[in-house]
Design a protein around this motif. Sequence first.
Motif, PDB file in Angstrom:
ATOM      1  N   ASP A  28       0.812  -1.220   0.000  1.00 56.43           N
ATOM      2  CA  ASP A  28       0.000   0.000   0.000  1.00 56.43           C
ATOM      3  C   ASP A  28       0.847   1.273   0.000  1.00 56.43           C
ATOM      4  O   ASP A  28       0.322   2.366   0.036  1.00 56.43           O
ATOM      5  N   GLY A  29       2.174   1.119  -0.017  1.00 59.68           N
ATOM      6  CA  GLY A  29       3.067   2.265  -0.008  1.00 59.68           C
ATOM      7  C   GLY A  29       3.562   2.643   1.371  1.00 59.68           C
ATOM      8  O   GLY A  29       4.406   3.525   1.515  1.00 59.68           O
ATOM      9  N   SER A  30       3.042   1.998   2.423  1.00 61.16           N
ATOM     10  CA  SER A  30       3.531   2.244   3.781  1.00 61.16           C
ATOM     11  C   SER A  30       4.970   1.758   3.884  1.00 61.16           C
ATOM     12  O   SER A  30       5.347   0.758   3.273  1.00 61.16           O
ATOM     13  N   GLN A  31       5.772   2.481   4.681  1.00 62.05           N
ATOM     14  CA  GLN A  31       7.168   2.095   4.850  1.00 62.05           C
ATOM     15  C   GLN A  31       7.378   1.563   6.255  1.00 62.05           C
ATOM     16  O   GLN A  31       6.735   1.998   7.203  1.00 62.05           O
ATOM     17  N   VAL A  32       8.310   0.602   6.359  1.00 61.35           N
ATOM     18  CA  VAL A  32       8.616  -0.035   7.634  1.00 61.35           C
ATOM     19  C   VAL A  32      10.125  -0.076   7.810  1.00 61.35           C
ATOM     20  O   VAL A  32      10.858  -0.416   6.883  1.00 61.35           O
TER      21      VAL A  32
END
Length: 79
Positions: free
Chosen positions: A33-37
Amino acid sequence: MKYLNLKADTEEDIAMQTIYVPAGQNAQLTLADGSQVWLNAGSTLNFPTRFAKGKRKVSLNGEGFFEVKANKDKPFIVS
């Protein structure tokens, strides 16, 4: 020959991936979803290759920092 049904969006159709960060290292990844971790050493993240309709759920064992893409229709859940 394998076909992909793009309309299928059940959890059974979604592959899961796991990333483990060894001692002395850290890791950064971008979710579907484009979230970064960002993960610290000794951490394990289990996440889907794509998110099912209506929810975004990952499982974290260890330490991680999340920069979550906003989506009021799909809550982001970390267990």
